[in-house]
Design a protein around this motif. Structure first.
Motif, PDB file in Angstrom:
ATOM      1  N   ASP A 223      21.155 -22.581 -19.906  1.00  0.00           N
ATOM      2  CA  ASP A 223      21.101 -23.169 -18.561  1.00  0.00           C
ATOM      3  C   ASP A 223      21.120 -24.699 -18.653  1.00  0.00           C
ATOM      4  OD1 ASP A 223      20.874 -20.686 -17.173  1.00  0.00           O
ATOM      5  OD2 ASP A 223      18.784 -20.571 -17.818  1.00  0.00           O
ATOM      6  N   VAL A 224      20.348 -25.191 -19.613  1.00  0.00           N
ATOM      7  CA  VAL A 224      20.156 -26.632 -19.711  1.00  0.00           C
ATOM      8  C   VAL A 224      20.292 -27.061 -21.168  1.00  0.00           C
ATOM      9  CG1 VAL A 224      18.518 -28.536 -19.389  1.00  0.00           C
ATOM     10  CG2 VAL A 224      18.596 -26.662 -17.717  1.00  0.00           C
ATOM     11  N   LEU A 225      21.037 -28.140 -21.376  1.00  0.00           N
ATOM     12  CA  LEU A 225      21.122 -28.756 -22.701  1.00  0.00           C
ATOM     13  C   LEU A 225      20.459 -30.125 -22.631  1.00  0.00           C
ATOM     14  CD1 LEU A 225      22.234 -29.170 -25.618  1.00  0.00           C
ATOM     15  CD2 LEU A 225      24.334 -30.066 -24.553  1.00  0.00           C
ATOM     16  N   ILE A 226      19.542 -30.370 -23.568  1.00  0.00           N
ATOM     17  CA  ILE A 226      18.921 -31.681 -23.680  1.00  0.00           C
ATOM     18  C   ILE A 226      19.498 -32.342 -24.934  1.00  0.00           C
ATOM     19  CG2 ILE A 226      16.750 -32.955 -23.782  1.00  0.00           C
ATOM     20  CD1 ILE A 226      16.735 -31.031 -21.438  1.00  0.00           C
ATOM     21  N   ILE A 227      20.024 -33.553 -24.784  1.00  0.00           N
ATOM     22  CA  ILE A 227      20.546 -34.292 -25.941  1.00  0.00           C
ATOM     23  C   ILE A 227      19.539 -35.372 -26.287  1.00  0.00           C
ATOM     24  CG2 ILE A 227      22.447 -35.657 -26.847  1.00  0.00           C
ATOM     25  CD1 ILE A 227      24.297 -34.351 -24.839  1.00  0.00           C
ATOM     26  N   GLY A 228      18.837 -35.162 -27.396  1.00  0.00           N
ATOM     27  CA  GLY A 228      17.806 -36.098 -27.832  1.00  0.00           C
ATOM     28  C   GLY A 228      16.431 -35.474 -27.754  1.00  0.00           C
ATOM     29  N   GLY A 229      15.681 -35.567 -28.841  1.00  0.00           N
ATOM     30  CA  GLY A 229      14.371 -34.916 -28.921  1.00  0.00           C
ATOM     31  C   GLY A 229      13.237 -35.886 -29.149  1.00  0.00           C
ATOM     32  N   GLY A 230      13.342 -37.078 -28.578  1.00  0.00           N
ATOM     33  CA  GLY A 230      12.213 -37.999 -28.595  1.00  0.00           C
ATOM     34  C   GLY A 230      11.320 -37.735 -27.393  1.00  0.00           C
ATOM     35  N   LEU A 231      10.621 -38.769 -26.966  1.00  0.00           N
ATOM     36  CA  LEU A 231       9.619 -38.584 -25.916  1.00  0.00           C
ATOM     37  C   LEU A 231      10.223 -37.996 -24.636  1.00  0.00           C
ATOM     38  CD1 LEU A 231       6.696 -38.985 -25.112  1.00  0.00           C
ATOM     39  CD2 LEU A 231       7.241 -41.342 -24.491  1.00  0.00           C
ATOM     40  N   ALA A 232      11.260 -38.628 -24.100  1.00  0.00           N
ATOM     41  CA  ALA A 232      11.834 -38.170 -22.832  1.00  0.00           C
ATOM     42  C   ALA A 232      12.507 -36.809 -22.991  1.00  0.00           C
ATOM     43  CB  ALA A 232      12.834 -39.195 -22.304  1.00  0.00           C
ATOM     44  N   GLY A 233      13.225 -36.622 -24.087  1.00  0.00           N
ATOM     45  CA  GLY A 233      13.937 -35.369 -24.304  1.00  0.00           C
ATOM     46  C   GLY A 233      12.989 -34.186 -24.410  1.00  0.00           C
ATOM     47  N   CYS A 234      11.868 -34.377 -25.103  1.00  0.00           N
ATOM     48  CA  CYS A 234      10.894 -33.290 -25.225  1.00  0.00           C
ATOM     49  C   CYS A 234      10.298 -32.931 -23.871  1.00  0.00           C
ATOM     50  CB  CYS A 234       9.784 -33.686 -26.192  1.00  0.00           C
ATOM     51  SG  CYS A 234      10.259 -33.634 -27.924  1.00  0.00           S
ATOM     52  N   TRP A 235       9.929 -33.964 -23.102  1.00  0.00           N
ATOM     53  CA  TRP A 235       9.353 -33.664 -21.783  1.00  0.00           C
ATOM     54  C   TRP A 235      10.401 -33.003 -20.889  1.00  0.00           C
ATOM     55  CZ3 TRP A 235       4.531 -33.002 -20.791  1.00  0.00           C
ATOM     56  CH2 TRP A 235       3.536 -33.733 -21.449  1.00  0.00           C
ATOM     57  N   ALA A 236      11.652 -33.408 -20.993  1.00  0.00           N
ATOM     58  CA  ALA A 236      12.708 -32.783 -20.198  1.00  0.00           C
ATOM     59  C   ALA A 236      12.867 -31.310 -20.585  1.00  0.00           C
ATOM     60  CB  ALA A 236      14.026 -33.531 -20.388  1.00  0.00           C
ATOM     61  N   ALA A 237      12.831 -31.053 -21.883  1.00  0.00           N
ATOM     62  CA  ALA A 237      13.000 -29.673 -22.356  1.00  0.00           C
ATOM     63  C   ALA A 237      11.851 -28.794 -21.875  1.00  0.00           C
ATOM     64  CB  ALA A 237      13.088 -29.657 -23.883  1.00  0.00           C
ATOM     65  N   VAL A 238      10.639 -29.312 -21.992  1.00  0.00           N
ATOM     66  CA  VAL A 238       9.467 -28.557 -21.548  1.00  0.00           C
ATOM     67  C   VAL A 238       9.564 -28.277 -20.045  1.00  0.00           C
ATOM     68  CG1 VAL A 238       6.988 -28.785 -21.114  1.00  0.00           C
ATOM     69  CG2 VAL A 238       7.911 -29.303 -23.391  1.00  0.00           C
ATOM     70  N   ALA A 239       9.937 -29.315 -19.270  1.00  0.00           N
ATOM     71  CA  ALA A 239       9.996 -29.147 -17.811  1.00  0.00           C
ATOM     72  C   ALA A 239      11.043 -28.111 -17.418  1.00  0.00           C
ATOM     73  CB  ALA A 239      10.309 -30.484 -17.148  1.00  0.00           C
ATOM     74  N   ALA A 240      12.201 -28.178 -18.070  1.00  0.00           N
ATOM     75  CA  ALA A 240      13.261 -27.223 -17.731  1.00  0.00           C
ATOM     76  C   ALA A 240      12.843 -25.805 -18.108  1.00  0.00           C
ATOM     77  CB  ALA A 240      14.559 -27.611 -18.440  1.00  0.00           C
ATOM     78  N   ALA A 241      12.243 -25.658 -19.288  1.00  0.00           N
ATOM     79  CA  ALA A 241      11.849 -24.325 -19.742  1.00  0.00           C
ATOM     80  C   ALA A 241      10.747 -23.748 -18.858  1.00  0.00           C
ATOM     81  CB  ALA A 241      11.394 -24.379 -21.205  1.00  0.00           C
ATOM     82  N   ARG A 242       9.794 -24.590 -18.487  1.00  0.00           N
ATOM     83  CA  ARG A 242       8.707 -24.110 -17.630  1.00  0.00           C
ATOM     84  C   ARG A 242       9.193 -23.783 -16.220  1.00  0.00           C
ATOM     85  NH1 ARG A 242       3.110 -25.679 -19.069  1.00  0.00           N
ATOM     86  NH2 ARG A 242       2.871 -26.558 -16.991  1.00  0.00           N
ATOM     87  N   ALA A 243      10.346 -24.361 -15.853  1.00  0.00           N
ATOM     88  CA  ALA A 243      10.947 -24.016 -14.561  1.00  0.00           C
ATOM     89  C   ALA A 243      11.778 -22.734 -14.657  1.00  0.00           C
ATOM     90  CB  ALA A 243      11.811 -25.171 -14.060  1.00  0.00           C
ATOM     91  N   GLY A 244      11.791 -22.123 -15.828  1.00  0.00           N
ATOM     92  CA  GLY A 244      12.454 -20.841 -15.980  1.00  0.00           C
ATOM     93  C   GLY A 244      13.825 -20.888 -16.626  1.00  0.00           C
TER      94      GLY A 244
END
Lengths: 535, 114
Positions: free
Chosen positions: A8-29
């Motif tokens: 559903d969602v691709l995050i490019i980059g796994g630093g501070l912002a990327g991790c929070w984006a990934a968590v937020a997207a995953a927690r949104a289902g």
């Protein structure tokens, strides 16, 4: 071996912002893939740092005051509504990490959420992302975006530097660029991978940038060392080669006096003013700062040691991808920007967002973009079987035939960028004619990259070629915008145009690849006056 | 930059290969990590932090490689220092290495106060 994934969602980059984006997207289902250029957990400038976060309790008057104070320093380019948003989102979001980070508990028994040690923070975020179901691809740099025929983003493509190697392709409904700022290969701690890759990929897809002239922040470190630790250097006194103390004007920002002194000769520092009780616990506050000293037999509290200034480019500058809505969407539909890859003028204006504000921005912009990308996926579907086009150009598909020696051209490009973007006299003491000369040089480098830069024979060479193209692109947007802003405002200083020009009290957009352009973002571009209305 | 892998201490766990943010290492045929791309090292010391065998040494010079003497580094007590000061692994829970990062603001405040 090629890896093809749908998400559903691709995050490019796994630093501070990327991790929070990934968590937020995953927690949104959403089903989420995160592709990191390095290792998610040590990647990005935060993993080597110790960030504070802008932290204001939900008291309407306190929050309104915090926003007013900060806006007053932003020189007219910030937006109070965005400041209020990040204060609120950071306050709500940061404590959700508590299962993965051992927060200190202060005297009143309250967990100290806002100030975290970098390596532990990013290690915790990786665990949080994994526990939320995010699929992490380490050592998997993205090389280019994929676009639908309607211009919206369809995913990305990159390569895997470890394991089986080969290419990866991820098709996704929404893509978040969280590739960090561009540090122009200065030796800023933790910034080796911050080469503006996301800026280039987004621009190739049609995104514009904003505030790229605000790319002049510098930080002190021991000479030849990466340890940029502002808190310890708050106690520093500085001296020239003759032992004369350098007058820093009592200002906490020592950059300009130190840069002038460094242009004249070596500069030395001592941390002698740090009180004994703090020296004793310094390894427990900043465990890394003493490593370079101890390994060289230097006692920084009694001896004078040589120092340097590391340029930060847009890391603690403010420029980056322009955002078009509250979801942190860029000009490209479905493509979001989070953290230092995005412009932070919205919260910091013409000044640096520093540590605390930028960290709050990373948490918040990551959270919003991740949630928005998840919503987009659920509303529109993945469209994974529609044909797509790859958007990448320079460093991937040379237009005039590849040079045989890609490595030599890559070195030529990166050294050329460093020569224009790192010398203090060119960056901190800007002048119109010098900027124009730099821009002409960088335009030449771009033509070399576009015409002749081929991917190279192996994964390392392919990544470096693409990094070189991104560095040149970011350097051109930054230099062209600095040339267009014929005044001195915040981080951007023009020796030939001191002082604010009221006619330039607006943001400057930039973009373009073969031809770089700069134009005003319209007067003020601030949200309607709804100050401090905290949700 | 990373200068030394102490072969005698290395447990061939591959952690440094995995966690290096700039992909400096490669697993060698004997399982020991090779410093394959030293020029990409960003001198962040994070490989040392993650190395539970204390088998890695990063020289503080980020600008150029320096010659290091393995024997004197082994004797120096510097190996593993970052991991210990950070309170990781076997040091976790040791009050002498508790994370006091939350007091960083005090550094700024007391420096300002003079």
């Amino acid at each position: 071996m090629s890896l093809h994934l749908e998400a559903d969602v691709l995050i490019i980059g796994g630093g501070l912002a990327g991790c929070w984006a990934a968590v937020a997207a995953a927690r949104a289902g959403a089903e989420v893939v995160l592709a990191d250029k390095g290792y998610c957990g040590t990647s990005g400038v935060t993993a080597t740092a110790g960030p504070n976060h802008w932290w204001v309790p939900p008291d309407p008057e306190k929050r309104a005051q915090a926003v007013r104070d900060r806006d007053a320093r932003a020189l007219g380019l910030a937006d109070p509504r965005w400041m209020a948003r990040i204060i609120d989102t950071t306050w709500r979001t940061l404590p959700t990490l508590a299962d993965y980070y051992r927060h200190s508990v202060t005297a009143g028994g309250v967990p100290h959420y806002q100030s975290l040690r970098g390596p532990e923070y990013l290690r915790a975020l990786r665990r949080y992302a994994e526990a939320s179901g995010v699929r992490i691809l380490d050592h998997s740099p993205a090389l280019e975006l994929l676009l639908h025929a309607d211009g919206s983003v369809a995913g990305a493509r990159g390569l895997r530097r470890q394991g089986e190697g080969g290419n990866w392709t991820v098709r996704a409904a929404g893509v978040v660029v969280a590739t960090g700022g561009c540090a122009f290969l200065s030796k800023l701690l933790g910034s080796r991978t911050n080469t503006g890759d996301g800026h280039l990929m987004a621009a190739e897809a049609g995104a514009r940038l904003s505030g790229m002239e605000f790319s002049t922040y510098h930080t002190v470190a021991e000479r030849h060392s990466t340890q940029t630790r502002s808190a310890s250097y708050a106690f520093a006194d500085y001296f020239d080669a003759d032992g004369r103390q350098i007058d820093t004007g009592g200002n906490p920002d020592v950059t300009l006096p130190l840069a002038r002194a460094l242009l004249a000769g070596p500069v030395y520092a001592t941390l002698a003013r740090m009180p004994a009780d703090l020296r004793a616990i310094l390894p427990q506050i900043q465990p890394a700062i003493l490593l370079p000293f101890q390994r060289q037999g230097i006692d920084p509290f009694t001896q004078r040691f040589p120092i340097t200034l590391h340029g930060e480019g847009t890391v603690r500058g403010t420029g980056g991808l322009r955002l078009v809505d509250d979801d942190c969407q860029t000009d490209v539909p479905g493509l979001y920007a989070a953290g230092d890859a995005a412009t932070r003028e919205l919260i910091a204006g013409a000044t640096s967002g520093g540590g605390a504000q930028n960290s709050a921005w990373a948490v918040s912009s990551g959270t919003w973009s991740g949630q928005a990308a998840a919503r987009l996926a659920s509303a529109r579907g993945r469209r994974a079987h529609q044909g797509v086009e790859a958007a990448g150009g320079a460093g991937l598909r040379p237009t005039a035939g590849a040079l045989k020696d890609a490595a030599a051209l890559t070195r030529h490009l990166t050294e050329g960028v460093r020569a224009e973007m790192l010398p203090y006299d060119k960056i901190l003491f800007r002048r119109g004619p010098v900027l124009a000369q730099s821009l002409a040089t960088l335009d030449g480098l771009w033509r070399d990259a576009r015409d002749r830069l081929a991917p190279g024979p192996d994964a390392t060479a392919r990544v470096r070629a693409r990094e070189a193209a991104a560095l040149v692109a970011c350097a051109r947007w930054s230099t062209a915008t600095a040339l267009a802003r014929g005044e001195t405002r915040g981080l951007h200083r023009r020796e030939d145009a001191p002082g604010l020009n009221p006619d330039l009290a607006h943001r400057l957009l930039s973009g373009g690849l073969d031809t770089v352009w700069v134009r005003a973002d319209g007067p003020a571009q601030r949200s309607p006056a709804r100050r401090s209305n905290v949700a | 930059m990373i200068e030394l892998v102490v072969d005698d201490r290395c447990t061939r766990c591959d952690t440094c290969v995995q966690v290096c943010p700039t992909n400096v290492f490669e697993r060698g045929t004997d399982g020991l990590p090779l410093i394959a791309r030293q020029e990409d090292c960003q001198t962040c010391f994070l490989c040392e932090l993650y190395c539970q065998a204390d088998a890695l040494y990063v020289a503080p010079n980020c600008d150029e490689p320096v010659a290091v003497d393995a024997a004197s580094i082994m004797a120096s007590g510097l190996l593993g220092q970052f991991r210990r000061d950070s309170g990781w692994n076997e040091w976790e829970g040791d009050p002498a290495h508790a994370n006091l990062h939350w007091r960083m603001g005090e550094l700024f405040a007391r420096a300002r106060a003079g």
